[in-house]
Design a protein around this motif. Structure first.
Motif, PDB file in Angstrom:
ATOM      1  N   GLU A 249       0.825  -1.206   0.011  1.00 17.78           N
ATOM      2  CA  GLU A 249       0.078   0.136  -0.171  1.00 17.78           C
ATOM      3  C   GLU A 249       0.908   1.205   0.000  1.00 17.78           C
ATOM      4  OE1 GLU A 249       0.016  -2.351   2.285  1.00 17.78           O
ATOM      5  OE2 GLU A 249       0.095  -1.499   4.414  1.00 17.78           O
ATOM      6  N   GLU A 250       2.152   1.052   0.552  1.00 22.50           N
ATOM      7  CA  GLU A 250       2.989   2.261   0.379  1.00 22.50           C
ATOM      8  C   GLU A 250       3.353   2.475  -1.223  1.00 22.50           C
ATOM      9  OE1 GLU A 250       4.708   2.875   5.006  1.00 22.50           O
ATOM     10  OE2 GLU A 250       6.125   2.479   3.294  1.00 22.50           O
ATOM     11  N   VAL A 251       3.831   1.250  -1.545  1.00 21.35           N
ATOM     12  CA  VAL A 251       4.188   1.509  -3.191  1.00 21.35           C
ATOM     13  C   VAL A 251       2.859   2.144  -3.993  1.00 21.35           C
ATOM     14  CG1 VAL A 251       4.891   0.221  -5.076  1.00 21.35           C
ATOM     15  CG2 VAL A 251       5.779  -0.311  -2.807  1.00 21.35           C
ATOM     16  N   VAL A 252       1.716   1.503  -4.009  1.00 20.57           N
ATOM     17  CA  VAL A 252       0.495   1.955  -4.558  1.00 20.57           C
ATOM     18  C   VAL A 252       0.204   3.329  -4.531  1.00 20.57           C
ATOM     19  CG1 VAL A 252      -1.865   1.462  -5.060  1.00 20.57           C
ATOM     20  CG2 VAL A 252      -0.237  -0.306  -4.928  1.00 20.57           C
ATOM     21  N   HIS A 253       0.289   3.568  -3.014  1.00 21.29           N
ATOM     22  CA  HIS A 253       0.022   5.134  -2.452  1.00 21.29           C
ATOM     23  C   HIS A 253       0.958   6.015  -3.368  1.00 21.29           C
ATOM     24  CE1 HIS A 253       0.482   8.499   0.230  1.00 21.29           C
ATOM     25  NE2 HIS A 253      -0.741   8.517   0.342  1.00 21.29           N
ATOM     26  N   MET A 254       2.082   5.588  -3.312  1.00 22.36           N
ATOM     27  CA  MET A 254       2.921   6.810  -3.937  1.00 22.36           C
ATOM     28  C   MET A 254       2.847   6.631  -5.551  1.00 22.36           C
ATOM     29  SD  MET A 254       7.217   7.151  -3.872  1.00 22.36           S
ATOM     30  CE  MET A 254       7.770   6.162  -5.029  1.00 22.36           C
ATOM     31  N   LEU A 255       2.752   5.666  -6.181  1.00 25.32           N
ATOM     32  CA  LEU A 255       2.738   5.483  -7.552  1.00 25.32           C
ATOM     33  C   LEU A 255       1.422   6.178  -8.108  1.00 25.32           C
ATOM     34  CD1 LEU A 255       4.018   1.814  -8.575  1.00 25.32           C
ATOM     35  CD2 LEU A 255       5.003   4.108  -8.712  1.00 25.32           C
ATOM     36  N   HIS A 256       0.400   5.969  -7.229  1.00 23.16           N
ATOM     37  CA  HIS A 256      -0.892   6.917  -7.946  1.00 23.16           C
ATOM     38  C   HIS A 256      -0.895   8.156  -7.837  1.00 23.16           C
ATOM     39  CE1 HIS A 256      -3.909   2.807  -7.577  1.00 23.16           C
ATOM     40  NE2 HIS A 256      -2.661   2.488  -8.218  1.00 23.16           N
ATOM     41  N   ASP A 257      -0.330   8.459  -6.732  1.00 19.73           N
ATOM     42  CA  ASP A 257      -0.178  10.083  -6.530  1.00 19.73           C
ATOM     43  C   ASP A 257       0.803  10.542  -7.796  1.00 19.73           C
ATOM     44  OD1 ASP A 257      -1.037  12.291  -5.090  1.00 19.73           O
ATOM     45  OD2 ASP A 257       1.063  12.712  -4.919  1.00 19.73           O
ATOM     46  N   MET A 258       1.648   9.741  -8.198  1.00 18.81           N
ATOM     47  CA  MET A 258       2.511  10.295  -9.227  1.00 18.81           C
ATOM     48  C   MET A 258       1.747   9.998 -10.694  1.00 18.81           C
ATOM     49  SD  MET A 258       6.111   8.322  -7.936  1.00 18.81           S
ATOM     50  CE  MET A 258       7.084   8.616  -9.218  1.00 18.81           C
ATOM     51  N   GLY A 259       0.601   9.502 -10.570  1.00 18.52           N
ATOM     52  CA  GLY A 259      -0.003   9.169 -11.842  1.00 18.52           C
ATOM     53  C   GLY A 259       0.500   7.924 -12.458  1.00 18.52           C
ATOM     54  N   VAL A 260       0.882   7.044 -11.779  1.00 23.19           N
ATOM     55  CA  VAL A 260       1.622   5.562 -12.495  1.00 23.19           C
ATOM     56  C   VAL A 260       0.295   4.950 -11.988  1.00 23.19           C
ATOM     57  CG1 VAL A 260       3.319   3.953 -12.514  1.00 23.19           C
ATOM     58  CG2 VAL A 260       3.970   6.431 -12.112  1.00 23.19           C
ATOM     59  N   ALA A 261      -0.248   4.088 -13.030  1.00 22.31           N
ATOM     60  CA  ALA A 261      -1.324   3.188 -12.740  1.00 22.31           C
ATOM     61  C   ALA A 261      -0.684   1.798 -12.268  1.00 22.31           C
ATOM     62  CB  ALA A 261      -1.819   2.948 -14.109  1.00 22.31           C
ATOM     63  N   THR A 262      -1.710   1.093 -11.442  1.00 26.93           N
ATOM     64  CA  THR A 262      -1.270  -0.262 -11.091  1.00 26.93           C
ATOM     65  C   THR A 262      -2.459  -1.156 -11.119  1.00 26.93           C
ATOM     66  OG1 THR A 262      -2.016   0.096  -8.623  1.00 26.93           O
ATOM     67  CG2 THR A 262       0.504   0.693  -9.172  1.00 26.93           C
ATOM     68  N   GLY A 263      -3.389  -0.916 -11.303  1.00 24.03           N
ATOM     69  CA  GLY A 263      -4.714  -1.587 -11.538  1.00 24.03           C
ATOM     70  C   GLY A 263      -5.245  -1.789 -10.210  1.00 24.03           C
ATOM     71  N   ILE A 264      -4.567  -1.410  -9.241  1.00 27.14           N
ATOM     72  CA  ILE A 264      -4.986  -1.845  -7.917  1.00 27.14           C
ATOM     73  C   ILE A 264      -6.008  -0.786  -7.202  1.00 27.14           C
ATOM     74  CG2 ILE A 264      -4.021  -2.358  -5.454  1.00 27.14           C
ATOM     75  CD1 ILE A 264      -1.547  -3.460  -7.143  1.00 27.14           C
ATOM     76  N   ASP A 265      -6.967  -1.194  -6.514  1.00 23.05           N
ATOM     77  CA  ASP A 265      -7.698  -0.288  -5.737  1.00 23.05           C
ATOM     78  C   ASP A 265      -7.237  -0.122  -4.350  1.00 23.05           C
ATOM     79  OD1 ASP A 265      -9.697   0.524  -3.715  1.00 23.05           O
ATOM     80  OD2 ASP A 265     -11.412  -0.635  -4.615  1.00 23.05           O
ATOM     81  N   LEU A 266      -6.400   1.043  -4.049  1.00 24.87           N
ATOM     82  CA  LEU A 266      -5.864   1.502  -2.819  1.00 24.87           C
ATOM     83  C   LEU A 266      -6.537   1.259  -1.613  1.00 24.87           C
ATOM     84  CD1 LEU A 266      -3.084   2.398  -1.339  1.00 24.87           C
ATOM     85  CD2 LEU A 266      -4.197   4.623  -1.705  1.00 24.87           C
ATOM     86  N   ASP A 267      -7.863   1.428  -1.694  1.00 29.68           N
ATOM     87  CA  ASP A 267      -8.751   1.265  -0.250  1.00 29.68           C
ATOM     88  C   ASP A 267      -9.086  -0.205  -0.096  1.00 29.68           C
ATOM     89  OD1 ASP A 267      -9.124   3.971  -0.026  1.00 29.68           O
ATOM     90  OD2 ASP A 267     -10.948   4.046  -1.263  1.00 29.68           O
ATOM     91  N   ALA A 268      -9.145  -0.994  -0.905  1.00 29.34           N
ATOM     92  CA  ALA A 268      -9.321  -2.339  -0.634  1.00 29.34           C
ATOM     93  C   ALA A 268      -7.800  -3.069  -0.204  1.00 29.34           C
ATOM     94  CB  ALA A 268      -9.744  -2.976  -2.136  1.00 29.34           C
ATOM     95  N   LEU A 269      -6.847  -2.457  -0.888  1.00 24.43           N
ATOM     96  CA  LEU A 269      -5.624  -2.762  -0.405  1.00 24.43           C
ATOM     97  C   LEU A 269      -5.169  -2.471   0.937  1.00 24.43           C
ATOM     98  CD1 LEU A 269      -2.995  -4.222  -1.917  1.00 24.43           C
ATOM     99  CD2 LEU A 269      -2.337  -2.029  -2.011  1.00 24.43           C
ATOM    100  N   ILE A 270      -5.688  -1.330   1.461  1.00 28.56           N
ATOM    101  CA  ILE A 270      -5.470  -0.820   3.073  1.00 28.56           C
ATOM    102  C   ILE A 270      -6.089  -1.791   3.682  1.00 28.56           C
ATOM    103  CG2 ILE A 270      -5.791   0.771   4.490  1.00 28.56           C
ATOM    104  CD1 ILE A 270      -4.852   2.754   2.205  1.00 28.56           C
ATOM    105  N   ARG A 271      -7.338  -2.050   3.384  1.00 29.87           N
ATOM    106  CA  ARG A 271      -8.372  -3.010   4.089  1.00 29.87           C
ATOM    107  C   ARG A 271      -7.884  -4.357   4.363  1.00 29.87           C
ATOM    108  NH1 ARG A 271     -12.526  -0.603   1.018  1.00 29.87           N
ATOM    109  NH2 ARG A 271     -12.740  -2.368  -0.124  1.00 29.87           N
ATOM    110  N   THR A 272      -7.053  -4.883   3.175  1.00 34.77           N
ATOM    111  CA  THR A 272      -6.567  -6.043   3.266  1.00 34.77           C
ATOM    112  C   THR A 272      -5.151  -5.939   4.182  1.00 34.77           C
ATOM    113  OG1 THR A 272      -7.387  -6.585   0.976  1.00 34.77           O
ATOM    114  CG2 THR A 272      -5.737  -8.173   1.715  1.00 34.77           C
ATOM    115  N   ALA A 273      -4.509  -4.963   4.383  1.00 31.25           N
ATOM    116  CA  ALA A 273      -3.444  -4.754   5.121  1.00 31.25           C
ATOM    117  C   ALA A 273      -3.999  -4.769   6.678  1.00 31.25           C
ATOM    118  CB  ALA A 273      -2.606  -3.263   4.772  1.00 31.25           C
ATOM    119  N   GLY A 274      -4.970  -4.371   6.805  1.00 29.43           N
ATOM    120  CA  GLY A 274      -5.567  -4.394   8.094  1.00 29.43           C
ATOM    121  C   GLY A 274      -6.104  -5.848   8.509  1.00 29.43           C
ATOM    122  N   LEU A 275      -6.304  -6.477   7.409  1.00 30.08           N
ATOM    123  CA  LEU A 275      -6.650  -8.195   7.767  1.00 30.08           C
ATOM    124  C   LEU A 275      -5.126  -8.744   7.831  1.00 30.08           C
ATOM    125  CD1 LEU A 275      -8.114 -10.789   7.390  1.00 30.08           C
ATOM    126  CD2 LEU A 275      -7.800 -10.734   4.931  1.00 30.08           C
TER     127      LEU A 275
END
Lengths: 301, 301
Positions: A249-275
């Motif tokens: 989620e740290e990688v995706v968070h930075m990349l998305h803010d830079m405009g680099v796509a990953t195809g990943i839903d950051l909110d769903a990923l953070i919820r999974t980090a909680g799991l």
């Protein structure tokens, strides 16, 4: 600085993460993989086929793999230290296997109990076997950016292993920063030394805070594939309590803010980090898990 | 990527760090500053002159400053939120003062109890006063990379504050990533918008793992001055338990491995991070403090 439009991330928490945490129940592993499969991730390292005596955390690999939901858009992979592990991975139905060899002689002996030459000698046979099963082989080169026993690793040694992997018929290579010794300089030196037409992936640990700086350096040099572990699970085996894998989620968070796509839903990923945090039963160090993404604002005072 | 031969770091643990931790004894503050003065650091933000009611942590600022060893090669500075604080800093003998104003209207009201325009209106007078005392003024622009209340901050707003600071006679500007909302993209956007001949410093938090990636981006754009806090002390006020300031030893560790000089003795700095950990009485999150530098090897198995 150069940046790509898109980056491909491989999630390694179920394997590399859980392999470096105290053992967790089989059902939790399945829950974690299934949750990850619903985040938009397109690659997941699911299990490893290793000695259950050496690595009790992965003794249930076949059972886990049999039970998880397989999503058609996701490339699941298994790691193996040797031919026997690859045989088990193929028998379990994997079509993507990763074989690990260290750039450091001392680390390879500590990790897989034999010399680098012995690991490399087995590669052509492993690749032929995988081909028969229509499976791909990636060679993961551990300690590519430094060895906790030997110190600096000559990038020429990494380059020689890449050549051996390519000659053996491997389809991909990955560079592991096994204990977080990488810095932007080490990334640059390695890429200067390695010449290959094979797809390359980099695997960073955040042990000393450099993971995202290393990733940025690699992006600038054209690398677009990275490993990461949700919640940052998988500690550093040589420094109890210290951070291991960079958090997905740290990688995706930075990349998305830079405009680099990953195809990943950051909110769903953070919820999974909680799991993941629930499953390993300790507070995880991922900043994005703890503080939320930069878009999560505080109420105005 | 461009990298300079040398970077100048300002240590902010005694002020920005301790101001965001539960209060510690005066003697410990003096011990910390004295230890930092012996690491090769050339700039130390020592104290702030703020309301003791609002910030009890800094109530003993004049006492601390009177007692610390002053090294001739080190530029010590004090922060102030307004003219009254600047007067106190000058009276205490500081020749370098920092005045803070936020790019975000909401944050400025929360932080210093007035509008951005009111903060800026006071600047010419503050700069004139400092000049009379042969002291320099740096304007620190908080929330330069995002505001926890308002979200994204228009870089043009930051640029307007820089212009106001320059017009008022400030000698330097600094950009604060107050709650760790910076990413490489935000650093680039800010530097694209800001045009000034003044020396510029950047202050990053590692709240979401991006501090060293941001620093690398700033280096590539020619910035060579950064804040950092030994041990990473100074939490994130909006996320209890989350990381705040980037750790000085993590910055120095990465820069030295890249061949960028700082003049700082990394081993002495890590020992001082250990002292900071003792003083704040909680395990700090600095990876280089916990795992040691990349050159600290494990015994061969």
């Amino acid at each position: 600085m150069h940046q790509p439009d898109r980056v491909s991330l491989r999630e390694v928490a179920p394997r590399d993460g859980l392999q470096n945490e105290p053992p967790v129940p089989t059902a939790d592993k399945i829950r974690l993989i299934d949750a990850l499969s619903r985040t938009g991730l397109s690659r997941i390292e699911a299990v490893s086929f290793v000695s259950p005596k050496a690595v009790p955390q992965m003794a249930d690999a076949a059972e886990v793999w049999a039970a998880v939901e397989k999503h058609s858009g996701i490339r699941y992979s298994a790691l193996a230290p040797n031919r026997k592990g690859v045989e088990r991975a193929l028998a379990a139905g994997f079509t993507a296997v990763e074989v690990v060899v260290s750039a450091s002689e001392t680390h390879n002996r500590a990790n897989v109990g034999r010399s680098v030459a012995e690991s490399l000698a087995e590669l052509p046979d492993i690749c032929a076997l995988a081909r028969e099963h229509l499976a791909s082989v990636e060679v993961i080169i551990a300690t590519s950016f430094g060895c906790p026993f030997e110190g600096d690793i000559d990038p020429a040694q990494v380059a020689r292993i890449v050549e051996a992997a390519e000659a053996a018929g491997a389809g991909r290579v990955a560079f592991g920063d096994t204990t977080g010794m990488g810095t932007p300089r080490r990334v640059t030196d390695l890429l200067d030394a390695v010449g290959t037409g094979l797809p390359m992936l980099m695997h960073f640990h955040d042990t000393r805070g450099t993971a995202l700086a290393n990733l940025l350096t690699a992006l600038d040099r054209g690398v677009t594939e990275f490993d990461a572990s949700v919640g940052g699970i998988g500690g550093c085996p040589f420094a109890p309590g210290a951070t291991g894998n960079v958090a997905t989620e740290e990688v995706v968070h930075m990349l998305h803010d830079m405009g680099v796509a990953t195809g990943i839903d950051l909110d769903a990923l953070i919820r999974t980090a909680g799991l993941a945090q629930e499953i390993v039963s300790r507070p995880l160090e991922s900043g994005v898990l703890r503080a939320g993404p930069r878009t999560s604002l505080s109420p105005k005072p």
